[in-house]
Design a protein around this motif. Structure first.
Motif, PDB file in Angstrom:
ATOM      1  N   ILE B 465       0.833  -1.220   0.000  1.00 32.65           N
ATOM      2  CA  ILE B 465       0.000   0.000   0.000  1.00 32.65           C
ATOM      3  C   ILE B 465       0.869   1.273   0.000  1.00 32.65           C
ATOM      4  CG2 ILE B 465      -0.294   0.138   2.530  1.00 32.65           C
ATOM      5  CD1 ILE B 465      -3.241   0.992   1.889  1.00 32.65           C
ATOM      6  N   PHE B 466       2.068   1.172   0.577  1.00 31.87           N
ATOM      7  CA  PHE B 466       2.946   2.354   0.635  1.00 31.87           C
ATOM      8  C   PHE B 466       3.611   2.646  -0.714  1.00 31.87           C
ATOM      9  CE2 PHE B 466       3.008   0.707   5.054  1.00 31.87           C
ATOM     10  CZ  PHE B 466       2.383   1.792   5.648  1.00 31.87           C
ATOM     11  N   PHE B 467       3.581   1.653  -1.612  1.00 24.16           N
ATOM     12  CA  PHE B 467       4.247   1.843  -2.907  1.00 24.16           C
ATOM     13  C   PHE B 467       3.266   2.005  -4.067  1.00 24.16           C
ATOM     14  CE2 PHE B 467       6.888  -0.707  -0.074  1.00 24.16           C
ATOM     15  CZ  PHE B 467       7.996   0.111   0.013  1.00 24.16           C
ATOM     16  N   THR B 468       2.003   1.712  -3.816  1.00 27.50           N
ATOM     17  CA  THR B 468       1.026   1.820  -4.909  1.00 27.50           C
ATOM     18  C   THR B 468       0.411   3.215  -4.991  1.00 27.50           C
ATOM     19  OG1 THR B 468      -0.542   0.807  -3.393  1.00 27.50           O
ATOM     20  CG2 THR B 468       0.375  -0.612  -5.104  1.00 27.50           C
ATOM     21  N   SER B 469       0.435   3.948  -3.879  1.00 32.22           N
ATOM     22  CA  SER B 469      -0.079   5.320  -3.926  1.00 32.22           C
ATOM     23  C   SER B 469       1.014   6.239  -4.475  1.00 32.22           C
ATOM     24  CB  SER B 469      -0.474   5.763  -2.519  1.00 32.22           C
ATOM     25  OG  SER B 469      -0.464   7.158  -2.443  1.00 32.22           O
ATOM     26  N   PRO B 470       0.710   7.028  -5.499  1.00 28.20           N
ATOM     27  CA  PRO B 470       1.761   7.865  -6.108  1.00 28.20           C
ATOM     28  C   PRO B 470       2.387   8.856  -5.129  1.00 28.20           C
ATOM     29  CG  PRO B 470      -0.356   8.131  -7.255  1.00 28.20           C
ATOM     30  CD  PRO B 470      -0.572   7.152  -6.172  1.00 28.20           C
ATOM     31  N   PHE B 471       1.545   9.478  -4.288  1.00 24.52           N
ATOM     32  CA  PHE B 471       2.086  10.446  -3.318  1.00 24.52           C
ATOM     33  C   PHE B 471       3.051   9.742  -2.364  1.00 24.52           C
ATOM     34  CE2 PHE B 471      -1.946  12.986  -3.977  1.00 24.52           C
ATOM     35  CZ  PHE B 471      -1.313  14.059  -4.560  1.00 24.52           C
ATOM     36  N   SER B 472       2.597   8.588  -1.859  1.00 26.12           N
ATOM     37  CA  SER B 472       3.401   7.848  -0.887  1.00 26.12           C
ATOM     38  C   SER B 472       4.735   7.433  -1.511  1.00 26.12           C
ATOM     39  CB  SER B 472       2.619   6.623  -0.417  1.00 26.12           C
ATOM     40  OG  SER B 472       3.417   5.839   0.394  1.00 26.12           O
ATOM     41  N   LEU B 473       4.653   6.917  -2.733  1.00 30.03           N
ATOM     42  CA  LEU B 473       5.870   6.479  -3.429  1.00 30.03           C
ATOM     43  C   LEU B 473       6.832   7.652  -3.615  1.00 30.03           C
ATOM     44  CD1 LEU B 473       7.210   4.043  -4.818  1.00 30.03           C
ATOM     45  CD2 LEU B 473       6.185   4.808  -6.950  1.00 30.03           C
ATOM     46  N   PHE B 474       6.270   8.803  -3.985  1.00 32.13           N
ATOM     47  CA  PHE B 474       7.073  10.011  -4.202  1.00 32.13           C
ATOM     48  C   PHE B 474       7.839  10.375  -2.923  1.00 32.13           C
ATOM     49  CE2 PHE B 474       7.090  14.760  -3.953  1.00 32.13           C
ATOM     50  CZ  PHE B 474       8.029  14.994  -4.938  1.00 32.13           C
ATOM     51  N   PHE B 475       7.117  10.376  -1.782  1.00 31.96           N
ATOM     52  CA  PHE B 475       7.777  10.750  -0.523  1.00 31.96           C
ATOM     53  C   PHE B 475       8.803   9.701  -0.091  1.00 31.96           C
ATOM     54  CE2 PHE B 475       3.687  13.174   0.190  1.00 31.96           C
ATOM     55  CZ  PHE B 475       4.252  14.404  -0.073  1.00 31.96           C
ATOM     56  N   LEU B 476       8.506   8.427  -0.361  1.00 30.66           N
ATOM     57  CA  LEU B 476       9.471   7.388   0.021  1.00 30.66           C
ATOM     58  C   LEU B 476      10.741   7.494  -0.817  1.00 30.66           C
ATOM     59  CD1 LEU B 476       7.211   4.254   0.661  1.00 30.66           C
ATOM     60  CD2 LEU B 476       8.429   5.629   2.331  1.00 30.66           C
ATOM     61  N   VAL B 477      10.565   7.825  -2.107  1.00 32.74           N
ATOM     62  CA  VAL B 477      11.749   8.015  -2.968  1.00 32.74           C
ATOM     63  C   VAL B 477      12.575   9.194  -2.446  1.00 32.74           C
ATOM     64  CG1 VAL B 477      12.487   8.711  -5.290  1.00 32.74           C
ATOM     65  CG2 VAL B 477      10.752   6.948  -5.022  1.00 32.74           C
ATOM     66  N   LEU B 478      11.874  10.280  -2.074  1.00 33.38           N
ATOM     67  CA  LEU B 478      12.585  11.444  -1.525  1.00 33.38           C
ATOM     68  C   LEU B 478      13.324  11.073  -0.236  1.00 33.38           C
ATOM     69  CD1 LEU B 478      10.132  14.467  -1.960  1.00 33.38           C
ATOM     70  CD2 LEU B 478      12.167  13.957  -3.273  1.00 33.38           C
ATOM     71  N   ALA B 479      12.664  10.262   0.599  1.00 29.26           N
ATOM     72  CA  ALA B 479      13.299   9.832   1.855  1.00 29.26           C
ATOM     73  C   ALA B 479      14.557   9.023   1.551  1.00 29.26           C
ATOM     74  CB  ALA B 479      12.320   9.003   2.686  1.00 29.26           C
ATOM     75  N   ALA B 480      14.447   8.115   0.577  1.00 27.88           N
ATOM     76  CA  ALA B 480      15.610   7.295   0.203  1.00 27.88           C
ATOM     77  C   ALA B 480      16.732   8.189  -0.326  1.00 27.88           C
ATOM     78  CB  ALA B 480      15.201   6.272  -0.847  1.00 27.88           C
ATOM     79  N   LEU B 481      16.350   9.170  -1.145  1.00 29.24           N
ATOM     80  CA  LEU B 481      17.361  10.078  -1.697  1.00 29.24           C
ATOM     81  C   LEU B 481      18.043  10.876  -0.584  1.00 29.24           C
ATOM     82  CD1 LEU B 481      15.656  11.472  -4.932  1.00 29.24           C
ATOM     83  CD2 LEU B 481      17.640   9.974  -4.785  1.00 29.24           C
ATOM     84  N   SER B 482      17.255  11.324   0.395  1.00 32.03           N
ATOM     85  CA  SER B 482      17.862  12.125   1.468  1.00 32.03           C
ATOM     86  C   SER B 482      18.821  11.267   2.296  1.00 32.03           C
ATOM     87  CB  SER B 482      16.789  12.784   2.339  1.00 32.03           C
ATOM     88  OG  SER B 482      16.352  11.933   3.340  1.00 32.03           O
ATOM     89  N   ILE B 483      18.492   9.978   2.457  1.00 31.20           N
ATOM     90  CA  ILE B 483      19.407   9.090   3.200  1.00 31.20           C
ATOM     91  C   ILE B 483      20.690   8.859   2.388  1.00 31.20           C
ATOM     92  CG2 ILE B 483      19.715   6.711   4.043  1.00 31.20           C
ATOM     93  CD1 ILE B 483      16.753   6.769   4.856  1.00 31.20           C
ATOM     94  N   VAL B 484      20.517   8.607   1.076  1.00 32.45           N
ATOM     95  CA  VAL B 484      21.692   8.393   0.216  1.00 32.45           C
ATOM     96  C   VAL B 484      22.577   9.638   0.215  1.00 32.45           C
ATOM     97  CG1 VAL B 484      22.407   8.053  -2.192  1.00 32.45           C
ATOM     98  CG2 VAL B 484      20.577   6.670  -1.238  1.00 32.45           C
ATOM     99  N   TRP B 485      21.920  10.800   0.145  1.00 30.89           N
ATOM    100  CA  TRP B 485      22.655  12.075   0.154  1.00 30.89           C
ATOM    101  C   TRP B 485      23.504  12.194   1.421  1.00 30.89           C
ATOM    102  CZ3 TRP B 485      23.364  16.176  -3.133  1.00 30.89           C
ATOM    103  CH2 TRP B 485      23.893  17.330  -2.575  1.00 30.89           C
ATOM    104  N   SER B 486      22.870  11.913   2.568  1.00 29.34           N
ATOM    105  CA  SER B 486      23.581  12.051   3.842  1.00 29.34           C
ATOM    106  C   SER B 486      24.668  10.997   3.999  1.00 29.34           C
ATOM    107  CB  SER B 486      22.617  11.923   5.020  1.00 29.34           C
ATOM    108  OG  SER B 486      21.578  12.826   4.883  1.00 29.34           O
ATOM    109  N   LEU B 487      24.437   9.809   3.460  1.00 32.90           N
ATOM    110  CA  LEU B 487      25.396   8.714   3.651  1.00 32.90           C
ATOM    111  C   LEU B 487      26.550   8.762   2.669  1.00 32.90           C
ATOM    112  CD1 LEU B 487      23.352   5.460   4.376  1.00 32.90           C
ATOM    113  CD2 LEU B 487      25.039   6.543   5.842  1.00 32.90           C
TER     114      LEU B 487
END
Lengths: 151, 507
Positions: B465-487
């Motif tokens: 359910i967290f990956f099928t909603s476009p908004f949710s997917l968008f925010f999760l991708v942003l979260a992943a990007l922010s972690i990659v950026w910091s790491l």
């Protein structure tokens, strides 16, 4: 204290906290509704996260500590402990003595710890400021501060 | 919308609201100016005064303090080379050299005017973006809200901490504390140890007072900032603070750089004033024809960071008002202040209390106007407050912390909790662990858990359910990007910066 040693302290403390939290989370009562996350669901995720992060921090700190002296030279934080102790003593007395009576010696003590000013400013300020705040909140903002057992 | 805006303007222009804004500005200028006192501490101290006030008046007071605190921070930076707030660090680089040349009044005047224009740019951002974002946020469902809050937490951990692991650990500690009390969905008591006081959980304002005010108080008592009278340079005549036309012309470009950068950085949770100020300073320097004057008392070098850090204030209110996500400790306290008055920040605020939401926006506008006037007229008097004896100020702050935590729920237990958090805050500072992620996790933890469990309940435990909603997917991708950026990217850039510095030193 060096950064790797600080990291080691963090990892060990957080590891213990995470472990204790995991144990307590597992003790939480479960609900019998199928496929519905129960009360322990979120705490279990957090405890798992804390343990993984603490392990990562431990590895990082151990790599950082290679070839470094382990025992740091510690300075005793006497004044910090005095301030915190004075706060704790004040909080122990506050419910019984009330805001007005307990705050006068508390204020005077903090003033002394701050700059060690002369006696007259300490006495005047430590009486005037708590009295002013007590009546300001009581009459100006209708916030009743603890009056103590005898008022 | 127009009707709400008109009502909001009327509320913010009421005499009582304007007086509250002006008082807040005076307090903010004072608090910001005193080294070691942050705006968060200032707001925490004033907070108990607002509990019994009308919400419009209390929020006007707090906004005045927030806006003016940023400007006040530059006073100490310019006069003493000691930034009153972290956001004023960049201002000191050019402000203090001007003071040393005997032009303190000129430097202060430019800082005040640049702050005003930065604030007005971010008011425009707040007025235009907030209602639109709130409308969009109304479409968010539980999985989207979970992913949004999760993204907010990851970006805060990345920005607020030098080490991502430490940031995440701090946030996890905050989330752990949030779980104390009744389970939000089923009402089961969790980690209360049969203590009735813990059933309603730990109030985040109590925790905040402890985490911020107590360590600062202890630090100020144990290692005071030395303020000598000799270091306080004279400002000059009354009129010396008012900028000359030539100076005003020179600040246009840096303000146009700093304002938008600050407004953008304010929208990102955790980025805050200091980052915006340094980025603006850097851009202003690169784009200036007088770049070699930077660091030696450049007018542009004061205007860029000052406009940026004040521009942060308005746009930081956007995620707070529309999504209920605080970007920094100050907006977290503002959320607490709203909750005390029974107002929940989020998309529904604009729908249900549009008049209040717009009132807040216009109070922010008036705060900037008052900040300009009061700072220009009163700066000569205000700087005299730097001489206030510490022995009087610190114990008063201590008492106000105790009153603030007690008055929240008339509970002694809250005062003990406050002191416990004070000790936690001190230990965290000692081991270089950031406090901000913990604090913001205390605010965001409840919506994070609630939305996650509601989403999983509705999907019968299906995580997709967290990956099928476009908004949710968008925010999760942003979260992943922010972690990659910091790491990955941030440490790589740090290494390159360090390597560049070494080469310069060798050369």
């Amino acid at each position: 204290m060096s950064m790797p040693l600080k990291n080691l302290v963090i990892s060990l403390v957080m590891g213990v906290i995470g472990g204790a939290y995991l144990y307590l989370s597992l003790q939480l009562p479960e609900r019998s509704i199928q496929n519905v996350p129960g009360p322990s669901f979120f705490p279990l995720i957090i405890s798992g996260t804390i343990l993984v992060l603490a392990a990562a921090m431990l590895v990082k700190s151990l790599f950082g500590l290679r070839g470094k002296k382990l025992m740091p030279r510690l300075t005793f934080p006497g004044l910090t402990l005095a301030v915190l102790g004075w706060f704790a003593l004040y909080l122990a007395v506050l419910p019984y003595a009330g805001f007005l009576i307990a705050s006068v010696p508390f204020f005077a003590g903090l003033m002394f710890l701050c700059d060690r000013p002369r006696l007259v400013p300490i006495v005047v300020a430590s009486i005037l400021v708590p009295v002013f705040l007590f009546y300001l909140f009581r009459n100006g903002f209708s916030i009743l501060l603890p009056a103590g057992l005898w008022m | 919308m127009i009707q709400d805006a008109a009502l909001g303007l009327a509320q913010a222009s009421q005499f009582s609201s304007l007086v509250a804004t002006a008082v807040g500005v005076l307090l903010g200028l004072t608090v910001g100016m005193i080294p070691g006192m942050t705006i968060s501490t200032g707001i925490i101290i004033v907070l108990p005064l607002t509990f019994t006030m009308d919400p419009n008046i209390s929020i006007a007071l707090l906004l005045g303090l927030y806006v003016a605190g940023m400007t006040g921070g530059s006073f100490a930076a310019i006069l003493l080379n000691i930034p009153g707030t972290p956001s004023a660090s960049a201002t000191a680089m050019d402000g203090f050299p001007l003071t040393e040349r005997g032009e303190a009044g000129r430097a202060l005047g430019i800082a005040i005017v640049a702050s005003f224009f930065g604030g007005i740019i971010s008011f425009g951002c707040l007025y235009l973006i907030a209602p639109q974002l709130a409308e969009l946020a109304l479409q968010f469902r539980a999985p989207d809200l979970f992913s949004l809050v999760f993204f907010g937490l990851t970006i805060i951990c990345g920005f607020a901490a030098k080490s991502l692991i430490k940031g995440l650990l701090s946030a996890a500690l905050g989330l752990m504390i949030v779980t104390i009390g009744q389970d939000p969905m089923m009402g089961t008591a969790r980690f209360t140890f049969d203590n009735v006081n813990l059933l309603s959980g730990v109030h985040f304002l109590t925790a905040m007072i402890g985490l911020f005010a107590i360590p600062e108080l202890v630090k100020s008592i144990c290692s005071p900032t030395k303020l000598t009278r000799e270091s306080q340079k004279t400002i000059g005549s009354f009129w010396s603070v008012f900028p000359r036309l030539a100076d005003l012309r020179r600040v246009i470009r840096p303000v146009l750089i700093g304002g938008p950068i600050g407004s953008f950085m304010g929208l990102l949770p955790g980025a805050g004033g200091p980052i915006a100020a340094f980025i603006s300073y850097d851009y202003a320097k690169k784009s200036s024809r007088r770049a070699d004057g930077f660091g030696k008392g450049s007018v542009e070098g004061i205007a860029a960071p000052e406009s940026a850090n004040n521009a942060v204030t308005g746009s930081a209110l956007v995620p707070m008002m529309t999504l209920g996500i605080p970007g920094d400790p100050v907006t977290a306290i503002l959320i607490g202040a709203l909750l005390v008055h029974g107002l929940a920040p989020g998309p529904l605020l604009f729908l249900e209390r549009g008049d209040f939401a717009y009132g807040l926006i216009f109070s922010f506008f008036f705060a900037n106007i008052f900040n300009l006037i009061l700072a220009l007229v009163g700066v000569r008097l205000l700087v005299k407050l730097l001489n206030t004896p510490r022995a009087l100020m610190m114990p008063t702050i201590g008492l106000l912390c105790i009153i603030g935590s007690y008055a929240l729920r008339n509970s002694f237990f809250d005062i003990y909790i406050m002191l416990a958090f004070g000790v936690i805050g001190l230990v965290m500072r000692w081991v270089d662990m950031p406090v901000v992620p913990l604090l913001l996790a205390l605010v965001l933890g409840k919506p994070l858990e609630e939305n996650m469990r509601v989403a999983l309940t509705s999907s019968q435990g299906d995580y997709s359910i967290f990956f099928t909603s476009p908004f949710s997917l968008f925010f999760l991708v942003l979260a992943a990007l922010s972690i990659v950026w910091s790491l990955v990217i941030e440490p790589w850039r740090e290494k390159r910066r360090a390597a560049g510095l070494n080469e310069t030193q060798k050369a």
